[in-house]
Design a protein around this motif. Sequence first.
Motif, PDB file in Angstrom:
ATOM      1  N   SER A  18       0.811  -1.230  -0.146  1.00 23.26           N
ATOM      2  CA  SER A  18      -0.047   0.071   0.000  1.00 23.26           C
ATOM      3  C   SER A  18       0.737   1.295  -0.029  1.00 23.26           C
ATOM      4  O   SER A  18       0.649   2.392  -0.635  1.00 23.26           O
ATOM      5  CB  SER A  18      -1.127   0.013   1.062  1.00 23.26           C
ATOM      6  OG  SER A  18      -0.368   0.138   2.270  1.00 23.26           O
ATOM      7  N   ARG A  19       2.165   1.164   0.715  1.00 23.57           N
ATOM      8  CA  ARG A  19       2.913   2.251   0.724  1.00 23.57           C
ATOM      9  C   ARG A  19       3.463   2.603  -0.861  1.00 23.57           C
ATOM     10  O   ARG A  19       3.725   3.667  -1.239  1.00 23.57           O
ATOM     11  CB  ARG A  19       4.162   2.258   1.613  1.00 23.57           C
ATOM     12  CG  ARG A  19       4.133   3.218   2.649  1.00 23.57           C
ATOM     13  CD  ARG A  19       5.359   2.983   3.610  1.00 23.57           C
ATOM     14  NE  ARG A  19       4.999   2.037   4.724  1.00 23.57           N
ATOM     15  CZ  ARG A  19       5.850   1.032   4.765  1.00 23.57           C
ATOM     16  NH1 ARG A  19       6.877   0.872   4.081  1.00 23.57           N
ATOM     17  NH2 ARG A  19       5.542   0.208   6.092  1.00 23.57           N
ATOM     18  N   ALA A  20       3.627   1.532  -1.497  1.00 20.06           N
ATOM     19  CA  ALA A  20       4.100   1.354  -2.942  1.00 20.06           C
ATOM     20  C   ALA A  20       2.902   2.036  -4.021  1.00 20.06           C
ATOM     21  O   ALA A  20       3.043   1.909  -5.103  1.00 20.06           O
ATOM     22  CB  ALA A  20       4.805   0.293  -3.216  1.00 20.06           C
ATOM     23  N   HIS A  21       1.632   1.971  -3.360  1.00 19.05           N
ATOM     24  CA  HIS A  21       0.585   2.591  -4.107  1.00 19.05           C
ATOM     25  C   HIS A  21       0.179   1.370  -5.189  1.00 19.05           C
ATOM     26  O   HIS A  21      -0.299   1.935  -6.137  1.00 19.05           O
ATOM     27  CB  HIS A  21       0.722   3.679  -4.653  1.00 19.05           C
ATOM     28  CG  HIS A  21       1.119   4.846  -3.600  1.00 19.05           C
ATOM     29  ND1 HIS A  21       0.176   5.446  -2.653  1.00 19.05           N
ATOM     30  CD2 HIS A  21       2.272   5.576  -3.429  1.00 19.05           C
ATOM     31  CE1 HIS A  21       0.641   6.280  -1.940  1.00 19.05           C
ATOM     32  NE2 HIS A  21       1.955   6.501  -2.202  1.00 19.05           N
ATOM     33  N   LYS A  22       0.513   0.172  -4.847  1.00 19.46           N
ATOM     34  CA  LYS A  22       0.231  -0.943  -5.583  1.00 19.46           C
ATOM     35  C   LYS A  22      -0.948  -1.775  -5.390  1.00 19.46           C
ATOM     36  O   LYS A  22      -1.355  -2.893  -5.416  1.00 19.46           O
ATOM     37  CB  LYS A  22       1.450  -1.899  -5.891  1.00 19.46           C
ATOM     38  CG  LYS A  22       2.658  -1.161  -6.613  1.00 19.46           C
ATOM     39  CD  LYS A  22       2.144  -0.859  -7.876  1.00 19.46           C
ATOM     40  CE  LYS A  22       3.066  -0.177  -8.958  1.00 19.46           C
ATOM     41  NZ  LYS A  22       2.356   0.284 -10.171  1.00 19.46           N
ATOM     42  N   PRO A  55      -5.814   9.150  -6.568  1.00 18.48           N
ATOM     43  CA  PRO A  55      -4.702   8.486  -6.106  1.00 18.48           C
ATOM     44  C   PRO A  55      -3.469   8.957  -6.485  1.00 18.48           C
ATOM     45  O   PRO A  55      -2.633   8.797  -5.922  1.00 18.48           O
ATOM     46  CB  PRO A  55      -4.941   6.972  -6.495  1.00 18.48           C
ATOM     47  CG  PRO A  55      -6.356   7.041  -6.840  1.00 18.48           C
ATOM     48  CD  PRO A  55      -7.090   8.295  -7.218  1.00 18.48           C
ATOM     49  N   PHE A  56      -3.275   9.700  -7.761  1.00 15.22           N
ATOM     50  CA  PHE A  56      -2.018  10.452  -8.191  1.00 15.22           C
ATOM     51  C   PHE A  56      -1.575  11.220  -6.797  1.00 15.22           C
ATOM     52  O   PHE A  56      -0.306  11.280  -6.571  1.00 15.22           O
ATOM     53  CB  PHE A  56      -2.194  11.035  -9.654  1.00 15.22           C
ATOM     54  CG  PHE A  56      -2.338  10.058 -10.599  1.00 15.22           C
ATOM     55  CD1 PHE A  56      -1.345   9.019 -11.154  1.00 15.22           C
ATOM     56  CD2 PHE A  56      -3.554   9.955 -11.310  1.00 15.22           C
ATOM     57  CE1 PHE A  56      -1.511   8.243 -11.965  1.00 15.22           C
ATOM     58  CE2 PHE A  56      -3.484   9.223 -12.399  1.00 15.22           C
ATOM     59  CZ  PHE A  56      -2.566   8.008 -12.648  1.00 15.22           C
ATOM     60  N   ARG A  57      -2.496  12.081  -6.541  1.00 10.68           N
ATOM     61  CA  ARG A  57      -2.204  13.121  -5.575  1.00 10.68           C
ATOM     62  C   ARG A  57      -1.838  12.643  -4.392  1.00 10.68           C
ATOM     63  O   ARG A  57      -0.936  12.816  -3.772  1.00 10.68           O
ATOM     64  CB  ARG A  57      -3.505  14.180  -5.642  1.00 10.68           C
ATOM     65  CG  ARG A  57      -2.991  15.484  -4.931  1.00 10.68           C
ATOM     66  CD  ARG A  57      -4.051  16.363  -4.860  1.00 10.68           C
ATOM     67  NE  ARG A  57      -5.289  16.151  -4.484  1.00 10.68           N
ATOM     68  CZ  ARG A  57      -6.445  16.299  -4.774  1.00 10.68           C
ATOM     69  NH1 ARG A  57      -6.489  17.251  -5.667  1.00 10.68           N
ATOM     70  NH2 ARG A  57      -7.478  16.142  -3.854  1.00 10.68           N
ATOM     71  N   PRO A 114      -2.805  -1.147  -9.891  1.00  9.20           N
ATOM     72  CA  PRO A 114      -2.441  -1.994  -8.667  1.00  9.20           C
ATOM     73  C   PRO A 114      -2.205  -3.392  -8.919  1.00  9.20           C
ATOM     74  O   PRO A 114      -2.556  -3.930 -10.135  1.00  9.20           O
ATOM     75  CB  PRO A 114      -3.885  -2.014  -7.937  1.00  9.20           C
ATOM     76  CG  PRO A 114      -4.903  -1.650  -8.751  1.00  9.20           C
ATOM     77  CD  PRO A 114      -4.295  -0.871  -9.893  1.00  9.20           C
ATOM     78  N   GLU A 115      -1.227  -3.775  -8.119  1.00 14.64           N
ATOM     79  CA  GLU A 115      -0.749  -5.559  -8.247  1.00 14.64           C
ATOM     80  C   GLU A 115      -1.975  -6.282  -7.448  1.00 14.64           C
ATOM     81  O   GLU A 115      -2.272  -7.428  -8.077  1.00 14.64           O
ATOM     82  CB  GLU A 115       0.454  -5.658  -7.702  1.00 14.64           C
ATOM     83  CG  GLU A 115       1.618  -5.016  -8.546  1.00 14.64           C
ATOM     84  CD  GLU A 115       2.780  -5.079  -7.852  1.00 14.64           C
ATOM     85  OE1 GLU A 115       3.133  -5.597  -6.765  1.00 14.64           O
ATOM     86  OE2 GLU A 115       3.703  -4.216  -8.674  1.00 14.64           O
TER      87      GLU A 115
END
Length: 267
Positions: free
Chosen positions: A79-83, A106-108, A157-158
Amino acid sequence: MTVPPAIRLTGVGKLFAAESGGAVRALAEVDVDVAAGEFVALIGPSGCGKSTILRLVAGLDRPSEGAVTVHGGAPEALSRAHKLGFAFQDAALLPWLDIRENIAVPFRLAGVQKDMARVAALIDLVGLTGFEQARPNELSGGMRQRVAIARALVLEPEVLLLDEPFGALDAVTRRQMNLELQRIWSATKTTTLLVTHAVDEALFLADRVLIMSPRPGRVLEAITVPFGRPRAPALLREAAFHTLEDKLTEALIPDANDDAARIQPIA
Ligand SMILES: Nc1ncnc2c1ncn2[C@@H]1O[C@H](COP(=O)(O)OP(=O)(O)OP(=O)(O)O)[C@@H](O)[C@H]1O
Ligand SMILES: [Mg+2]
């Protein structure tokens, strides 16, 4: 070297402090593996801990017992890697932003440059072309859920976690959304864990369906869905579909849990 599963829960238990001062056991000995690219649905009675499992996988909460890993590491890392993409029952869009800006949120949050071409591609993927500048209150419930799913996918996301994303929709819209989601998943092959109350939705979408017991939630049974892909709406009318749907529904009825003697918890 063997590749770790995308999501793994081993011996997971979860206790919550109760208002009365004691503890509520929400989950007990939950073992779940989800392979990379797999679509798994989680069904079970209200309060059996389905949302709790998603929160653990998202790293929003920690297990009291056992371990949760995502790609072999701590869930927080993903989640920290925004995946990690997460969509809830209620689309939870920002009412003052148009659709395009909602999907770009989510980009922001990730602190990365907005990729509006990616946003446009997702608007197309979820079938909302022409509504880019609409505000959430101008859309139907189904359209808002499509925005929520596009937003969950925007950072590629993965792992995608969906908590009853279509629960608030009428049956016809939900069915259309199931088709959309199948199409999106086929295009992205994102590892997906879907929580749903609807047995037909689980069977239509998933590679495997996990049936949970009432509290404390355990996985009673894991069904491999035998239907090929892509799945067409006509599948919902097939006898084999209804037979499996009945079997799963029975496993969910508390009184049928006399049958629990036959439905062994999976190791
Ligand atoms: N933060 C919390 N504090 C205390 N108890 C909690 C908390 N979160 C969940 N619980 C309890 O844990 C159990 C499982 O809750 P959870 O929300 O995971 O169920 P669920 O299967 O998602 O239910 P539903 O189908 O109704 O959404 C419930 O008994 C609930 O009251
Ligand atoms: Mg829930």
